[in-house]
Write a protein that holds these residues in place. Structure first.
Motif, PDB file in Angstrom:
ATOM      1  N   MET A 124       0.842  -1.190   0.000  1.00  0.00           N
ATOM      2  CA  MET A 124       0.000   0.000   0.000  1.00  0.00           C
ATOM      3  C   MET A 124       0.879   1.242   0.000  1.00  0.00           C
ATOM      4  N   LEU A 125       0.446   2.216  -0.748  1.00  0.00           N
ATOM      5  CA  LEU A 125       1.170   3.470  -0.863  1.00  0.00           C
ATOM      6  C   LEU A 125       0.409   4.563  -0.119  1.00  0.00           C
ATOM      7  N   ILE A 126       1.117   5.317   0.714  1.00  0.00           N
ATOM      8  CA  ILE A 126       0.547   6.484   1.385  1.00  0.00           C
ATOM      9  C   ILE A 126       1.208   7.701   0.745  1.00  0.00           C
ATOM     10  N   ARG A 127       0.386   8.645   0.284  1.00  0.00           N
ATOM     11  CA  ARG A 127       0.924   9.840  -0.362  1.00  0.00           C
ATOM     12  C   ARG A 127      -0.003  11.024  -0.124  1.00  0.00           C
ATOM     13  N   GLU A 128       0.522  12.213  -0.395  1.00  0.00           N
ATOM     14  CA  GLU A 128      -0.296  13.421  -0.274  1.00  0.00           C
ATOM     15  C   GLU A 128      -1.299  13.448  -1.429  1.00  0.00           C
ATOM     16  N   ALA A 129      -2.505  13.876  -1.145  1.00  0.00           N
ATOM     17  CA  ALA A 129      -3.564  13.920  -2.146  1.00  0.00           C
ATOM     18  C   ALA A 129      -3.387  15.106  -3.082  1.00  0.00           C
ATOM     19  N   THR A 130      -3.919  14.945  -4.288  1.00  0.00           N
ATOM     20  CA  THR A 130      -3.991  16.034  -5.262  1.00  0.00           C
ATOM     21  C   THR A 130      -5.460  16.247  -5.613  1.00  0.00           C
ATOM     22  N   ALA A 131      -5.755  17.345  -6.281  1.00  0.00           N
ATOM     23  CA  ALA A 131      -7.141  17.638  -6.674  1.00  0.00           C
ATOM     24  C   ALA A 131      -7.725  16.517  -7.534  1.00  0.00           C
ATOM     25  N   ALA A 132      -6.880  15.842  -8.289  1.00  0.00           N
ATOM     26  CA  ALA A 132      -7.344  14.737  -9.138  1.00  0.00           C
ATOM     27  C   ALA A 132      -7.878  13.560  -8.316  1.00  0.00           C
ATOM     28  N   ASP A 133      -7.565  13.527  -7.025  1.00  0.00           N
ATOM     29  CA  ASP A 133      -8.019  12.438  -6.149  1.00  0.00           C
ATOM     30  C   ASP A 133      -9.405  12.687  -5.548  1.00  0.00           C
ATOM     31  N   ALA A 134      -9.945  13.872  -5.739  1.00  0.00           N
ATOM     32  CA  ALA A 134     -11.183  14.266  -5.046  1.00  0.00           C
ATOM     33  C   ALA A 134     -12.335  13.295  -5.279  1.00  0.00           C
ATOM     34  N   GLU A 135     -12.490  12.823  -6.496  1.00  0.00           N
ATOM     35  CA  GLU A 135     -13.607  11.921  -6.791  1.00  0.00           C
ATOM     36  C   GLU A 135     -13.480  10.599  -6.036  1.00  0.00           C
ATOM     37  N   GLU A 136     -12.277  10.023  -6.023  1.00  0.00           N
ATOM     38  CA  GLU A 136     -12.084   8.754  -5.314  1.00  0.00           C
ATOM     39  C   GLU A 136     -12.190   8.943  -3.797  1.00  0.00           C
ATOM     40  N   ILE A 137     -11.661  10.060  -3.289  1.00  0.00           N
ATOM     41  CA  ILE A 137     -11.778  10.346  -1.851  1.00  0.00           C
ATOM     42  C   ILE A 137     -13.248  10.476  -1.478  1.00  0.00           C
ATOM     43  N   ALA A 138     -14.020  11.159  -2.314  1.00  0.00           N
ATOM     44  CA  ALA A 138     -15.460  11.336  -2.053  1.00  0.00           C
ATOM     45  C   ALA A 138     -16.170   9.988  -1.964  1.00  0.00           C
ATOM     46  N   LYS A 139     -15.811   9.078  -2.846  1.00  0.00           N
ATOM     47  CA  LYS A 139     -16.442   7.750  -2.835  1.00  0.00           C
ATOM     48  C   LYS A 139     -16.093   7.012  -1.541  1.00  0.00           C
ATOM     49  N   VAL A 140     -14.823   7.051  -1.147  1.00  0.00           N
ATOM     50  CA  VAL A 140     -14.412   6.415   0.104  1.00  0.00           C
ATOM     51  C   VAL A 140     -15.151   7.066   1.273  1.00  0.00           C
ATOM     52  N   HIS A 141     -15.250   8.382   1.261  1.00  0.00           N
ATOM     53  CA  HIS A 141     -15.898   9.119   2.348  1.00  0.00           C
ATOM     54  C   HIS A 141     -17.361   8.680   2.504  1.00  0.00           C
ATOM     55  N   VAL A 142     -18.105   8.707   1.411  1.00  0.00           N
ATOM     56  CA  VAL A 142     -19.528   8.329   1.464  1.00  0.00           C
ATOM     57  C   VAL A 142     -19.680   6.857   1.849  1.00  0.00           C
ATOM     58  N   ASP A 143     -18.912   5.985   1.221  1.00  0.00           N
ATOM     59  CA  ASP A 143     -19.032   4.551   1.521  1.00  0.00           C
ATOM     60  C   ASP A 143     -18.685   4.255   2.975  1.00  0.00           C
ATOM     61  N   CYS A 144     -17.669   4.939   3.496  1.00  0.00           N
ATOM     62  CA  CYS A 144     -17.294   4.733   4.901  1.00  0.00           C
ATOM     63  C   CYS A 144     -18.355   5.274   5.851  1.00  0.00           C
ATOM     64  N   TRP A 145     -18.940   6.413   5.518  1.00  0.00           N
ATOM     65  CA  TRP A 145     -20.023   6.919   6.365  1.00  0.00           C
ATOM     66  C   TRP A 145     -21.149   5.894   6.430  1.00  0.00           C
ATOM     67  N   ARG A 146     -21.470   5.298   5.309  1.00  0.00           N
ATOM     68  CA  ARG A 146     -22.586   4.348   5.263  1.00  0.00           C
ATOM     69  C   ARG A 146     -22.314   3.092   6.072  1.00  0.00           C
ATOM     70  N   THR A 147     -21.051   2.669   6.161  1.00  0.00           N
ATOM     71  CA  THR A 147     -20.742   1.483   6.967  1.00  0.00           C
ATOM     72  C   THR A 147     -20.442   1.857   8.418  1.00  0.00           C
ATOM     73  N   THR A 148     -19.676   2.914   8.628  1.00  0.00           N
ATOM     74  CA  THR A 148     -19.264   3.305   9.979  1.00  0.00           C
ATOM     75  C   THR A 148     -20.441   3.765  10.823  1.00  0.00           C
ATOM     76  N   TYR A 149     -21.338   4.528  10.205  1.00  0.00           N
ATOM     77  CA  TYR A 149     -22.421   5.149  10.976  1.00  0.00           C
ATOM     78  C   TYR A 149     -23.763   4.447  10.837  1.00  0.00           C
ATOM     79  N   LYS A 150     -23.758   3.265  10.203  1.00  0.00           N
ATOM     80  CA  LYS A 150     -24.971   2.452  10.135  1.00  0.00           C
ATOM     81  C   LYS A 150     -25.405   2.161  11.572  1.00  0.00           C
ATOM     82  N   ASN A 151     -26.664   2.330  11.851  1.00  0.00           N
ATOM     83  CA  ASN A 151     -27.239   2.134  13.189  1.00  0.00           C
ATOM     84  C   ASN A 151     -26.796   3.198  14.204  1.00  0.00           C
ATOM     85  N   ILE A 152     -26.109   4.249  13.737  1.00  0.00           N
ATOM     86  CA  ILE A 152     -25.748   5.376  14.598  1.00  0.00           C
ATOM     87  C   ILE A 152     -26.464   6.639  14.105  1.00  0.00           C
ATOM     88  N   ILE A 153     -26.352   6.886  12.806  1.00  0.00           N
ATOM     89  CA  ILE A 153     -27.007   8.023  12.159  1.00  0.00           C
ATOM     90  C   ILE A 153     -28.171   7.461  11.338  1.00  0.00           C
TER      91      ILE A 153
END
Length: 173
Positions: A1-30
């Motif tokens: 796995m590679l850890i690196r600083e994000a660029t603007a080109a990453d925004a779409e993939e970050i958004a997908k991870v963000h939404v998908d994680c909210w849906r799993t992390t906060y299921k039965n909480i929110i």
């Protein structure tokens, strides 16, 4: 796995991870109707702004296929008036990639940036029902306070943790 600083080109993939994680992390909480309405497109716009802010730092974790599977971001919140301090504002790793050390690697990169900036105290906010709070505790964060908040009509407890010493994170392997 590679850890690196994000660029603007990453925004779409970050958004997908963000939404998908909210849906799993906060299921039965929110409430689920709130989680169901989360939008990749709106989060993409948010992440374009977050990545472009001069004093905000975003790091991503990529799998072997070059896909973003996690991210962490932070800086200093406008509400943070503590000298030489910063805020871990979010960290999310897709469920399939959790428990592989990615969270540790992500916050370590962010905290290295904080160290470079002279931040020796770091704050993070987390919902009490979110088990990731134990992740923060394992790396030396101490509970500072608890406050009640509302998200989508749900009454929730928001915990604020504080690292007075970031060396446990920086020294982690």
């Amino acid at each position: 796995m590679l850890i690196r600083e994000a660029t603007a080109a990453d925004a779409e993939e970050i958004a997908k991870v963000h939404v998908d994680c909210w849906r799993t992390t906060y299921k039965n909480i929110i409430p689920s109707d709130f989680l169901d309405k989360l939008s990749y497109e709106k989060r993409k716009d948010l992440w374009i702004k977050n990545i472009s802010k001069d004093e905000n730092y975003v790091f991503v974790a990529e799998n072997k296929d070059g896909k973003i599977v996690g991210f962490a971001d932070g800086g200093k919140r406008e509400t943070n008036k503590v000298n030489n301090s910063g805020d871990l504002t979010s960290i999310y790793v897709l469920e399939k990639f959790q428990r592989m050390g990615l969270g540790k690697k992500l916050i370590k990169e962010l905290f290295l940036k904080f160290e470079e900036l002279g931040f020796n105290t770091i704050f993070v906010e987390v919902l009490e029902d979110n088990i990731s709070r134990f992740f923060y505790e394992a790396f030396g964060a101490e509970l500072l306070k608890s406050e009640n908040i509302k998200i989508a009509g749900a009454d929730l407890n928001l915990l604020v943790y504080k690292w007075k010493d970031i060396s446990p994170v920086l020294l982690s392997k």
